[in-house]
Scaffold this motif. Structure first.
Motif, PDB file in Angstrom:
ATOM      1  N   ALA A  49       0.837  -1.207   0.000  1.00 36.06           N
ATOM      2  CA  ALA A  49       0.000   0.000   0.000  1.00 36.06           C
ATOM      3  C   ALA A  49       0.869   1.254   0.000  1.00 36.06           C
ATOM      4  CB  ALA A  49      -0.937  -0.008   1.208  1.00 36.06           C
ATOM      5  N   ARG A  50       1.951   1.232   0.765  1.00 34.48           N
ATOM      6  CA  ARG A  50       2.870   2.373   0.779  1.00 34.48           C
ATOM      7  C   ARG A  50       3.516   2.572  -0.594  1.00 34.48           C
ATOM      8  NH1 ARG A  50       5.137   4.904   5.010  1.00 34.48           N
ATOM      9  NH2 ARG A  50       4.319   4.421   7.059  1.00 34.48           N
ATOM     10  N   ALA A  51       3.939   1.478  -1.206  1.00 31.87           N
ATOM     11  CA  ALA A  51       4.566   1.571  -2.526  1.00 31.87           C
ATOM     12  C   ALA A  51       3.577   2.120  -3.548  1.00 31.87           C
ATOM     13  CB  ALA A  51       5.078   0.200  -2.963  1.00 31.87           C
ATOM     14  N   ARG A  52       2.343   1.656  -3.504  1.00 37.28           N
ATOM     15  CA  ARG A  52       1.314   2.143  -4.427  1.00 37.28           C
ATOM     16  C   ARG A  52       1.053   3.637  -4.193  1.00 37.28           C
ATOM     17  NH1 ARG A  52      -1.788  -1.759  -3.979  1.00 37.28           N
ATOM     18  NH2 ARG A  52      -2.819  -1.145  -2.054  1.00 37.28           N
ATOM     19  N   ALA A  53       0.956   4.036  -2.918  1.00 33.84           N
ATOM     20  CA  ALA A  53       0.710   5.440  -2.597  1.00 33.84           C
ATOM     21  C   ALA A  53       1.879   6.320  -3.033  1.00 33.84           C
ATOM     22  CB  ALA A  53       0.443   5.599  -1.101  1.00 33.84           C
ATOM     23  N   ALA A  54       3.101   5.829  -2.844  1.00 31.67           N
ATOM     24  CA  ALA A  54       4.281   6.587  -3.290  1.00 31.67           C
ATOM     25  C   ALA A  54       4.274   6.725  -4.804  1.00 31.67           C
ATOM     26  CB  ALA A  54       5.565   5.895  -2.819  1.00 31.67           C
ATOM     27  N   ARG A  55       3.955   5.630  -5.496  1.00 33.58           N
ATOM     28  CA  ARG A  55       3.885   5.655  -6.970  1.00 33.58           C
ATOM     29  C   ARG A  55       2.820   6.654  -7.428  1.00 33.58           C
ATOM     30  NH1 ARG A  55       3.961   0.471  -7.179  1.00 33.58           N
ATOM     31  NH2 ARG A  55       1.707   0.234  -7.266  1.00 33.58           N
ATOM     32  N   ASP A  56       1.665   6.662  -6.746  1.00 36.05           N
ATOM     33  CA  ASP A  56       0.603   7.610  -7.091  1.00 36.05           C
ATOM     34  C   ASP A  56       1.057   9.052  -6.883  1.00 36.05           C
ATOM     35  OD1 ASP A  56      -1.048   5.470  -7.705  1.00 36.05           O
ATOM     36  OD2 ASP A  56      -2.149   5.558  -5.793  1.00 36.05           O
ATOM     37  N   SER A  57       1.777   9.294  -5.788  1.00 37.98           N
ATOM     38  CA  SER A  57       2.289  10.645  -5.539  1.00 37.98           C
ATOM     39  C   SER A  57       3.302  11.048  -6.602  1.00 37.98           C
ATOM     40  CB  SER A  57       2.923  10.742  -4.148  1.00 37.98           C
ATOM     41  OG  SER A  57       1.931  10.692  -3.155  1.00 37.98           O
ATOM     42  N   VAL A  85       3.478  17.467  -2.570  1.00 40.37           N
ATOM     43  CA  VAL A  85       3.258  16.150  -3.178  1.00 40.37           C
ATOM     44  C   VAL A  85       4.563  15.342  -3.100  1.00 40.37           C
ATOM     45  CG1 VAL A  85       2.692  14.933  -5.324  1.00 40.37           C
ATOM     46  CG2 VAL A  85       1.370  16.946  -4.643  1.00 40.37           C
ATOM     47  N   ALA A  86       5.695  15.996  -3.311  1.00 41.01           N
ATOM     48  CA  ALA A  86       6.988  15.316  -3.178  1.00 41.01           C
ATOM     49  C   ALA A  86       7.194  14.841  -1.744  1.00 41.01           C
ATOM     50  CB  ALA A  86       8.125  16.254  -3.602  1.00 41.01           C
ATOM     51  N   ALA A  87       6.812  15.661  -0.775  1.00 40.07           N
ATOM     52  CA  ALA A  87       6.931  15.264   0.633  1.00 40.07           C
ATOM     53  C   ALA A  87       6.026  14.068   0.938  1.00 40.07           C
ATOM     54  CB  ALA A  87       6.591  16.446   1.544  1.00 40.07           C
ATOM     55  N   HIS A  88       4.863  14.027   0.304  1.00 32.78           N
ATOM     56  CA  HIS A  88       3.964  12.885   0.500  1.00 32.78           C
ATOM     57  C   HIS A  88       4.625  11.611  -0.013  1.00 32.78           C
ATOM     58  CE1 HIS A  88       0.416  15.941   0.159  1.00 32.78           C
ATOM     59  NE2 HIS A  88       1.062  16.042   1.291  1.00 32.78           N
ATOM     60  N   ALA A  89       5.244  11.696  -1.185  1.00 30.36           N
ATOM     61  CA  ALA A  89       5.924  10.523  -1.741  1.00 30.36           C
ATOM     62  C   ALA A  89       7.025  10.055  -0.795  1.00 30.36           C
ATOM     63  CB  ALA A  89       6.495  10.846  -3.125  1.00 30.36           C
ATOM     64  N   VAL A  90       7.776  10.988  -0.251  1.00 35.59           N
ATOM     65  CA  VAL A  90       8.851  10.651   0.684  1.00 35.59           C
ATOM     66  C   VAL A  90       8.273   9.969   1.923  1.00 35.59           C
ATOM     67  CG1 VAL A  90      10.591  11.626   2.239  1.00 35.59           C
ATOM     68  CG2 VAL A  90      10.421  12.456  -0.107  1.00 35.59           C
ATOM     69  N   ALA A  91       7.176  10.488   2.440  1.00 33.07           N
ATOM     70  CA  ALA A  91       6.557   9.902   3.630  1.00 33.07           C
ATOM     71  C   ALA A  91       6.092   8.474   3.360  1.00 33.07           C
ATOM     72  CB  ALA A  91       5.391  10.761   4.095  1.00 33.07           C
ATOM     73  N   PHE A  92       5.541   8.232   2.187  1.00 31.10           N
ATOM     74  CA  PHE A  92       5.103   6.873   1.858  1.00 31.10           C
ATOM     75  C   PHE A  92       6.287   5.943   1.625  1.00 31.10           C
ATOM     76  CE2 PHE A  92       1.048   8.987   0.468  1.00 31.10           C
ATOM     77  CZ  PHE A  92       0.236   8.376   1.421  1.00 31.10           C
ATOM     78  N   GLU A  93       7.380   6.488   1.119  1.00 32.08           N
ATOM     79  CA  GLU A  93       8.564   5.673   0.837  1.00 32.08           C
ATOM     80  C   GLU A  93       9.385   5.383   2.083  1.00 32.08           C
ATOM     81  OE1 GLU A  93      10.256   8.231  -2.090  1.00 32.08           O
ATOM     82  OE2 GLU A  93       9.265   7.194  -3.736  1.00 32.08           O
ATOM     83  N   GLU A  94       9.091   6.058   3.180  1.00 27.27           N
ATOM     84  CA  GLU A  94       9.871   5.875   4.403  1.00 27.27           C
ATOM     85  C   GLU A  94       9.921   4.404   4.784  1.00 27.27           C
ATOM     86  OE1 GLU A  94       8.630   6.867   8.635  1.00 27.27           O
ATOM     87  OE2 GLU A  94       9.857   8.568   8.040  1.00 27.27           O
TER      88      GLU A  94
END
Length: 173
Positions: A49-57, A85-94
């Protein structure tokens, strides 16, 4: 009828700042900790789910990049939202083994073609707002099945996306 002494650009910056500060505070609170506490086998579900959310961001960042390339005059208005949006991707990729987190436009390069950008600025902003709304709705639905910390992160990012959609469309009224 009395007009306000506050100009639109300063009002937009103020609203953007409020959304940015709120998003940053929530992201800091939500992106720490483990999604696997007491979740048994949900770690892999959470990771997917995190990977999908990061990909979406990252995909949404690509849309911002395409609009910025087609309409450079919108840069002042769009860069703060894109940075979030970049920060969101980073948060999901953590917690990922090799995060691809960076706020540079080149980091969003992928095999998929650049999205088509409307020729006029107003339509381009409307398309970005629609993309933000759609992704926020998708994340709001996904958080129902997500474990604790990830659910909170999805909720925060969905709220930020709704705020972005509002900021993208409010200037046109």
């Amino acid at each position: 009828m009395r007009t306000s002494a506050v100009s639109f650009p300063s009002l937009l910056r103020r609203r953007s700042l409020i959304v940015s500060v709120a998003s940053a505070a929530v992201l800091v609170g939500c992106s720490t900790g483990s999604d696997s506490a007491g979740s048994g086998g949900s770690t892999s579900v959470s990771a997917r789910a995190r990977a999908r959310a990061a990909r979406d961001s990252r995909g949404l960042m690509g849309q911002y990049d395409a609009v910025l390339a087609a309409h450079p005059a919108l840069a002042e208005r769009l860069r703060p939202l894109r940075a979030e949006v970049a920060a969101h991707a980073v948060a999901f990729e953590e917690g990922a083994a090799s995060p691809t987190a960076t706020a540079s436009p080149s980091a969003t390069a992928s095999a998929s073609p650049s999205p088509a950008v409307p020729a006029d600025e107003r339509s381009a902003l409307a398309a970005l707002a629609a993309a933000e709304r759609s992704l926020a709705d998708q994340r709001a639905k996904a958080l129902l099945d997500a474990p604790g910390e990830l659910a909170r992160l999805l909720a925060a990012v969905a709220a930020a996306g709704a705020g972005h959609a509002y900021l993208l469309t409010k200037g046109d009224q």
